[in-house]
Scaffold this active site. Structure first.
Site, PDB file in Angstrom:
ATOM      1  CE  LYS A  45      -9.679  -0.279   4.327  1.00  0.00           C
ATOM      2  NZ  LYS A  45      -9.400   0.406   3.108  1.00  0.00           N
ATOM      3  CD1 TRP A  48      -2.744   1.522   0.458  1.00  0.00           C
ATOM      4  CD2 TRP A  48      -2.047   1.920   2.547  1.00  0.00           C
ATOM      5  NE1 TRP A  48      -3.490   2.573   0.962  1.00  0.00           N
ATOM      6  CE2 TRP A  48      -3.080   2.833   2.252  1.00  0.00           C
ATOM      7  CE3 TRP A  48      -1.442   1.975   3.814  1.00  0.00           C
ATOM      8  CZ2 TRP A  48      -3.533   3.781   3.154  1.00  0.00           C
ATOM      9  CZ3 TRP A  48      -1.895   2.920   4.716  1.00  0.00           C
ATOM     10  CH2 TRP A  48      -2.934   3.813   4.392  1.00  0.00           C
ATOM     11  CG  ASP A  89      -1.306  -1.621   8.219  1.00  0.00           C
ATOM     12  OD1 ASP A  89      -2.121  -1.306   9.117  1.00  0.00           O
ATOM     13  OD2 ASP A  89      -1.378  -1.160   7.057  1.00  0.00           O
TER      14      ASP A  89
HETATM   15  N1  KET Z   1      -3.440  -0.224   5.935  1.00  0.00           N
HETATM   16  C1  KET Z   1      -3.736  -0.838   4.780  1.00  0.00           C
HETATM   17  C2  KET Z   1      -3.005  -2.072   4.411  1.00  0.00           C
HETATM   18  C3  KET Z   1      -4.734  -0.288   3.954  1.00  0.00           C
HETATM   19  O1  KET Z   1      -5.000  -0.937   2.829  1.00  0.00           O
HETATM   20  C4  KET Z   1      -5.409   0.882   4.327  1.00  0.00           C
HETATM   21  C5  KET Z   1      -6.395   1.492   3.435  1.00  0.00           C
HETATM   22  C6  KET Z   1      -5.068   1.465   5.551  1.00  0.00           C
HETATM   23  C7  KET Z   1      -4.070   0.892   6.332  1.00  0.00           C
HETATM   24  C8  KET Z   1      -5.725   2.709   6.053  1.00  0.00           C
HETATM   25  O2  KET Z   1      -6.815   2.445   6.880  1.00  0.00           O
HETATM   26  P1  KET Z   1      -7.648   3.651   7.508  1.00  0.00           P
HETATM   27  O3  KET Z   1      -8.300   3.046   8.699  1.00  0.00           O
HETATM   28  O4  KET Z   1      -8.602   4.083   6.482  1.00  0.00           O
HETATM   29  O5  KET Z   1      -6.682   4.728   7.881  1.00  0.00           O
HETATM   30  N2  KET Z   1      -6.438   1.235   2.183  1.00  0.00           N
HETATM   31  C9  KET Z   1      -7.430   1.655   1.191  1.00  0.00           C
HETATM   32  C10 KET Z   1      -7.873   3.053   1.257  1.00  0.00           C
HETATM   33  C11 KET Z   1      -6.788   4.077   1.159  1.00  0.00           C
HETATM   34  O6  KET Z   1      -5.928   4.022   0.269  1.00  0.00           O
HETATM   35  O7  KET Z   1      -6.806   4.998   2.005  1.00  0.00           O
HETATM   36  C12 KET Z   1      -6.909   1.272  -0.189  1.00  0.00           C
HETATM   37  O8  KET Z   1      -5.799   0.716  -0.319  1.00  0.00           O
HETATM   38  O9  KET Z   1      -7.622   1.499  -1.180  1.00  0.00           O
END
Ligand code: KET
Length: 430
Positions: free
Chosen positions: A279, A163, A244
């Protein structure tokens, strides 16, 4: 090229792993001198694509870009467990005082139970500390700031690929960030030997950002045996694993997706875990996450906890309350927890069904090509193996949006669009 950056929204989308070289020319020249030196931000490869998608007028458009779960009607769901917790809370109007720097107690213990298992010995020993954070991103930031402050010599390593924001957040915290071998396009598996050989070259306290389940962007996970081996290397070489977990429950189940985390604790590793409920509770905008640090003993745990609070204080002081109350209400009620668990598995199973459908249609249309990777990959994402050209064709000719890297969010597929998408895939693959 200046005009391309400002004129064509599609051209603003950089390849997933693009290195942005500065200075980038300004998109316009309005004669200001005040902010001339400010570097142009070309946008985030994921978030910009969502904007481009929103502005696409074609009614047949399909969003398979950002990692958001959509249901079979193509809507982001409000989980029943969440909605019941919301209703109960709304019944009694409450004051909204500041939460403490570390966040809500009942939420933090719920996070610990979910990640480590209720009866984890390390929890009973008081050597795991958890702070509530602004989503998984906030957890990564607080953890990265802490590590850079107390291990200033350490470098951080992310999987190739990962990511994008892993790199962004760790670089933002002052780390030099390298990559470790991970994805093998030849086998659609893990470059396990290369990866472990690389880990064996790293100096003590190197920070490894790992995906305990549902690898983003590839959907390719390690087996439990492979994890055991990797964790042993981490232990021997005294590396710092930073796991993560943003998709717990979307791979195997809520417990098996935490295998690597629990195994690392059992092996007494100095583990960092960032987790997100964006999610699996479908609470993206509430920013509900946590950072947990597993320490060798209670005394060190207290030192770490103090510094995590101090880190939070210096960034945003204290986290938002509402989402944490809702998550805690769901996790801490036997009834709502059971309901939630089931809802997570419904999401997981729907994604699996979409993988199967895609596999079936593509295999029927292009029988000489092996598409089993679509069903073997786990979690929300699939690395499709499509080239940038093929991805652009999908976008331009079919209004089907994937990331340039070929990453597809499988959760954007549904009964109404799967046949259309599969046909479009077949068309660009032929
Ligand atoms: N870690 C990973 C591996 C991840 O894919 C995301 C979000 C996050 C952390 C962030 O989580 P949050 O609780 O929203 O801070 N991924 C999706 C959204 C993004 O890019 O922000 C994605 O990969 O599409």
């Amino acid at each position: 090229n200046i005009m391309q950056l400002s004129d064509d929204p599609v051209l603003q989308i950089l390849p997933f792993n693009a290195k942005i070289r500065f200075p980038i020319p300004h998109p316009s020249d309005k004669g200001s001198i005040m902010y001339r030196h400010v570097e142009y931000y070309p946008g985030d490869p994921i978030l910009s694509l969502v904007e481009t998608f929103k502005n696409d007028p074609r009614p047949e458009k399909v969003n398979l870009s950002i990692g958001i779960y959509f249901d079979d009607e193509g809507k982001m769901p409000v989980l029943e467990s969440v909605s019941r917790a919301e209703t109960a809370r709304a019944a009694t109007p409450a004051l909204s005082p500041y939460l403490p720097m570390e966040g809500l107690d009942t939420y933090r213990s719920a996070v610990q139970h979910l990640l480590f298992g209720k009866d984890n010995r390390a929890l009973a020993q008081g050597r795991i500390v958890t702070v509530q954070t602004l989503g998984g991103s906030g957890a990564l930031k607080v953890g990265a700031d802490f590590l850079h402050r107390w291990f200033p010599e350490a470098r951080a390593y992310v999987s190739d690929p990962t990511w994008d924001n892993h790199r962004g957040i760790f670089e933002g915290a002052g780390f030099e960030v390298g990559t470790y071998p991970y994805y093998d396009p030849a086998t659609v598996g893990v470059k396990f030997d290369e990866m472990t050989a690389f880990f064996n070259t790293l100096p003590e306290h190197s920070v490894l950002i790992l995906h305990p389940c549902c690898h983003n962007p590839t959907g390719v996970d390690m087996s439990e045996q492979q994890w055991d081996e990797v964790l042993q290397i981490i232990k021997t070489r005294k590396l710092i694993p930073f796991m993560d977990i943003a998709y717990q429950g979307f791979g195997g189940d809520l417990d098996s997706d935490a295998y690597a985390i629990r195994k690392a604790v059992e092996m007494e590793l100095p583990l960092f875990v960032s987790n997100s409920f964006s999610k699996n509770l479908s609470l993206y905008g509430e920013r509900v996450g946590g950072l947990s640090v597993v320490c060798p003993n209670k005394e060190e745990a207290e030192l770490v906890f103090g510094q995590l609070k101090f880190t939070v204080r210096r960034i945003y002081s204290s986290p938002p309350a509402h989402g944490a109350y809702i998550a805690a209400d769901v996790m801490n009620s036997t009834e709502l927890y059971a309901l939630w668990q089931n809802e997570v598995y419904v999401m997981r199973d729907r994604i699996r069904a979409m993988r199967q459908k895609l596999y079936d249609v593509l295999t029927a249309q292009i029988p000489n090509r092996d598409f089993t990777y679509f069903i073997k990959q786990r979690g929300m994402f699939s690395y499709t193996g499509l080239s940038v050209e093929q991805v652009r064709r999908l976008r331009d000719e079919f209004a089907v949006y994937l990331l340039d890297s070929g990453r597809m969010c499988v959760a954007g597929l549904n009964a109404s669009n799967i046949a259309y998408v599969a046909d479009a895939f077949a068309e660009v693959l032929k």
